[in-house]
Design an enzyme around this catalytic site. Structure first.
Site, PDB file in Angstrom:
ATOM      1  N   LYS A   1       9.345   1.689   1.463  1.00  0.00           N
ATOM      2  CA  LYS A   1       9.765   0.634   0.528  1.00  0.00           C
ATOM      3  C   LYS A   1      11.206   0.208   0.781  1.00  0.00           C
ATOM      4  CE  LYS A   1       6.186   0.637  -2.750  1.00  0.00           C
ATOM      5  NZ  LYS A   1       5.645   0.492  -4.084  1.00  0.00           N
TER       6      LYS A   1
ATOM      7  N   LYS B   1      -3.267  -0.393   4.704  1.00  0.00           N
ATOM      8  CA  LYS B   1      -4.043  -0.260   3.469  1.00  0.00           C
ATOM      9  C   LYS B   1      -3.998  -1.557   2.646  1.00  0.00           C
ATOM     10  CE  LYS B   1      -1.048   1.428  -0.186  1.00  0.00           C
ATOM     11  NZ  LYS B   1      -1.001   2.112  -1.438  1.00  0.00           N
TER      12      LYS B   1
ATOM     13  N   LYS C   1      -1.583  -4.209  -3.477  1.00  0.00           N
ATOM     14  CA  LYS C   1      -1.315  -5.225  -4.505  1.00  0.00           C
ATOM     15  C   LYS C   1      -0.235  -6.202  -4.077  1.00  0.00           C
ATOM     16  CE  LYS C   1      -1.057  -2.252  -8.487  1.00  0.00           C
ATOM     17  NZ  LYS C   1      -0.155  -1.256  -8.029  1.00  0.00           N
TER      18      LYS C   1
END
Ligand code: ATP
Ligand code: LTN
Length: 338
Positions: free
Chosen positions: A117, A199, A202
């Site tokens: 992140k 993956k 969202k």
């Protein structure tokens, strides 16, 4: 001891960073429902965690309520479980500070989610992003949860929560239950439809990469039709066929058929066209009841408020007792205020 108290305690949380994806649903949320019969379950919309990446206040408020309604629509039953919003229960953040002082800088630096992140948002590598796993440990330990159902990607955080619990117990005496991770045997990892080596997430910027649990049937079928596959024609699960493997995994997860049964069903088809439509239809049919129930719930703001208020109050009562014990153990002067 009552039967209720003998049952093991489950805690899990999910961030309200957007509408839930088919990945969140298959990997995590849909497993929460059957667990309610065997365990006492505490489920939480973790809005404080969602603050670790930039999010507009109006969007956070809206997404938090929507996440709450989506979880109810997915079958969280308030007769059996608690479902509340993290920021309504201050004990999590309070315990988090204490646990910070039993966590090493080096341990947090090794977390892959932090590394990923901070690479993704180089302009905002904030202390909350770094400290995220400690708040997650506090979520779990403040209830003395026995089991934590998560997708495989969260196991590193769970391992750290176990380390922190053991370290605290070693230093101050038995206080916390050391929680076990629980990756459901049903929990498959769902990959992006546009890049099946990544993956499904969202926060993906490409809407075609992601099936949302609230997408309508036409949208789901269209996204499946556009799914990236390969230049062969055979529908088999094999190394190198990431796109087809992903579609077979999804089909198997929503129909309950094994991969072998699915391969057999589609064997002999020349090309992927019909298979992609069949996957889309199966997903849409599986999600239709969730979508309908959500549409009903999200209209009823008063009902949602009653649910999260009552559950939050109960979670606070329960966790306050454990936090008080922690405060005693570490040597805080007793207070009449708490
Ligand atoms: P974000 O994109 O905001 O980082 P995310 O979609 O990756 O979010 P999280 O909110 O981090 O999802 O995860 C919620 C739960 O869903 C976790 O238990 C995680 O393991 C699970 N999960 C997330 N993505 C997938 C996926 N593609 N397949 C299976 N499980 C998943
Ligand atoms: N980091 C988790 C969400 C989360 C969580 C928790 C999961 C926050 N606190 C406690 C289990 C237990 C994620 O899925 N991204």
């Amino acid at each position: 001891m009552s039967e209720q108290q003998q049952k093991k305690l489950i805690f899990s949380g999910i961030q309200p960073t957007g509408t839930f994806t088919l990945g969140n649903y298959i990997g995590a949320i849909r497993n929460w429902k059957p667990l309610q019969d065997e365990y006492r379950c505490i489920y939480c919309v973790v809005d404080e965690h969602a603050l670790t990446v930039k999010i507009e206040p109006a969007k956070l408020r809206q997404k938090t309520l929507e996440a709450y309604a989506q979880l109810l629509a997915c079958g969280i039953d308030l007769e059996k479980s608690l479902l509340f919003i993290q920021s309504h229960v201050p004990t999590h953040a309070q315990l988090s500070w204490i646990l910070n002082c039993s966590t090493q800088f080096g341990e947090l630096s090794r977390m892959t989610q932090f590394k990923d992140k901070s690479q993704k948002h180089p302009d905002d590598v904030n202390a909350g992003l770094f400290d995220y796993p400690v708040l997650m440990a506090a979520d779990i330990l403040v209830y003395n949860a026995d089991l934590v159902p998560v997708g495989a990607d969260q196991m590193q955080h769970l391992e750290l929560a176990r380390t922190i619990a053991r370290r605290f117990n070693g230093r101050y005496g038995e206080t916390f239950t050391v929680p076990e991770g629980y990756v459901s045997p049903l929990g498959a990892k769902v990959m992006s439809l546009q890049d099946p080596t990544k993956k499904m997430s969202k926060s993906d910027e490409n809407p075609n990469a992601v099936i949302l649990i609230l997408d309508d049937k036409d949208t789901i079928i269209r996204k499946c039709k556009r799914a990236v596959t390969d230049s062969e024609t055979e529908i088999v699960f094999r190394e190198g066929k990431d796109g087809i493997n992903n579609l077979l995994t999804i089909y198997s997860a929503v129909t309950g058929k094994t991969i072998q049964e699915a391969e057999k069903e589609f064997s002999g088809q020349n090309g992927y066209g019909k298979f992609k439509i069949a996957v889309g239809e199966a997903v849409a049919d599986h999600l239709a009841p969730v979508r309908e129930e959500y549409a009903r719930l999200i209209q009823d703001k008063a009902y949602l408020k009653k649910c999260y208020t009552e559950c939050g109050a109960e979670a606070l009562r329960y966790s306050q007792r454990i936090l008080n014990k922690v405060y005693r153990k570490i040597g805080f002067v007793a207070s009449e205020i708490r």
